[in-house]
Design an enzyme around this catalytic site. Structure first.
Site, mmCIF file in Angstrom:
data_model
loop_
_atom_site.group_PDB
_atom_site.id
_atom_site.type_symbol
_atom_site.label_atom_id
_atom_site.label_comp_id
_atom_site.label_asym_id
_atom_site.label_seq_id
_atom_site.Cartn_x
_atom_site.Cartn_y
_atom_site.Cartn_z
ATOM 1 N N ARG A 1 10.131 -1.104 -7.748
ATOM 2 C CA ARG A 1 9.814 -1.273 -6.326
ATOM 3 C C ARG A 1 10.978 -1.980 -5.656
ATOM 4 N NH1 ARG A 1 7.142 -5.101 -2.901
ATOM 5 N NH2 ARG A 1 5.914 -4.080 -1.270
ATOM 6 N N SER B 1 -1.929 4.117 -3.552
ATOM 7 C CA SER B 1 -2.599 2.878 -3.162
ATOM 8 C C SER B 1 -3.766 3.194 -2.242
ATOM 9 C CB SER B 1 -1.621 1.938 -2.440
ATOM 10 O OG SER B 1 -0.643 1.446 -3.332
ATOM 11 N N LYS C 1 2.814 -9.445 -0.814
ATOM 12 C CA LYS C 1 2.537 -8.678 0.402
ATOM 13 C C LYS C 1 1.783 -9.555 1.385
ATOM 14 C CE LYS C 1 2.642 -3.834 -0.959
ATOM 15 N NZ LYS C 1 1.935 -2.538 -0.824
#
Length: 222
Positions: free
Chosen positions: A50, A119, A148
């Site tokens: 990521r 997701s 996040k």
């Protein structure tokens, strides 16, 4: 350099048990490649690269290096968001958000052996993702997380349970999961958990991986 090896096997439920997402910033000084190497050493079999904000060229180089490690370990490498990089480098799959290219379009383009993760937060998103051809669903987020800040609605453990009841593909919990709460996620119905800082911020990544696996071996809660 692009990998030309074609994978015909997809992850098993055991492979999904501990799913590791790398982080170039929140770590104990480990590079992303260090993180991949150490997680594999700890027994992880599915790893997601990521890289937010990195160029396609730089991400491609990183994915190519990571693939050398995962191929040697017979593990799977997933690229977050970028189908372009995943396809060009021969990665095993891509992980998509709700605002990315639809899973059904990726499936048409990449064929049956390419791994597609998605997701989701709601049962509706999960059911549609399964229809569209996703291989696994990441329920995001189960708990609050530092990786996040814009999660908005969190489905929590109840969301994990509801999505598990309404879908037939692997369910992975993600968001704020650590050694103290991971068992609750499995008990709620997840087939596995995805972690970031629980490993990247660990002093000893292989040892921490083994500690997670020990939690999974405990009997289900009554």
């Amino acid at each position: 350099m692009q990998s030309t090896r074609q994978r015909t096997r997809k992850p098993s439920l055991d492979d999904y048990r501990l799913y590791f997402v790398t982080d170039p910033y929140l770590n104990k000084g480990y590079t992303v490649i260090d993180q991949v190497h150490l997680a594999l050493k700890g027994g992880v079999r599915v790893i997601q690269i990521r890289e937010k904000g990195r160029s396609v060229a730089d991400t491609s180089v990183l994915v190519s290096r990571a693939l050398e490690l995962t191929r040697t370990a017979n593990a799977f490498l997933i690229v977050n968001d970028s189908l372009e990089v995943a396809s060009a480098m021969g990665a095993d799959g891509v992980h998509l958000g709700q605002d990315d290219i639809p899973a059904r379009d990726v499936r048409k383009t990449m064929g049956p052996h390419f791994i597609i993760g998605l997701s989701v937060k709601t049962v509706e998103e999960a059911v549609q993702g399964e229809i569209d051809g996703a291989d696994y669903l990441a329920v995001n987020g189960v708990f609050p997380t530092m990786t996040k800040q814009d999660l908005g609605y969190c489905p929590g453990l109840q969301g994990v349970a509801e999505i598990r009841r309404n879908t037939g593909i692997p369910i992975i919990g993600i968001g704020g999961i650590n050694l103290n709460n991971c068992r609750a996620v499995i008990d709620a119905g997840a087939h596995g958990i995805a972690v970031v800082t629980a490993l990247t911020m660990a002093q000893d990544i292989p040892s921490s991986c083994k500690s997670f696996f020990e939690q999974f071996e405990k009997p289900l809660s009554p």
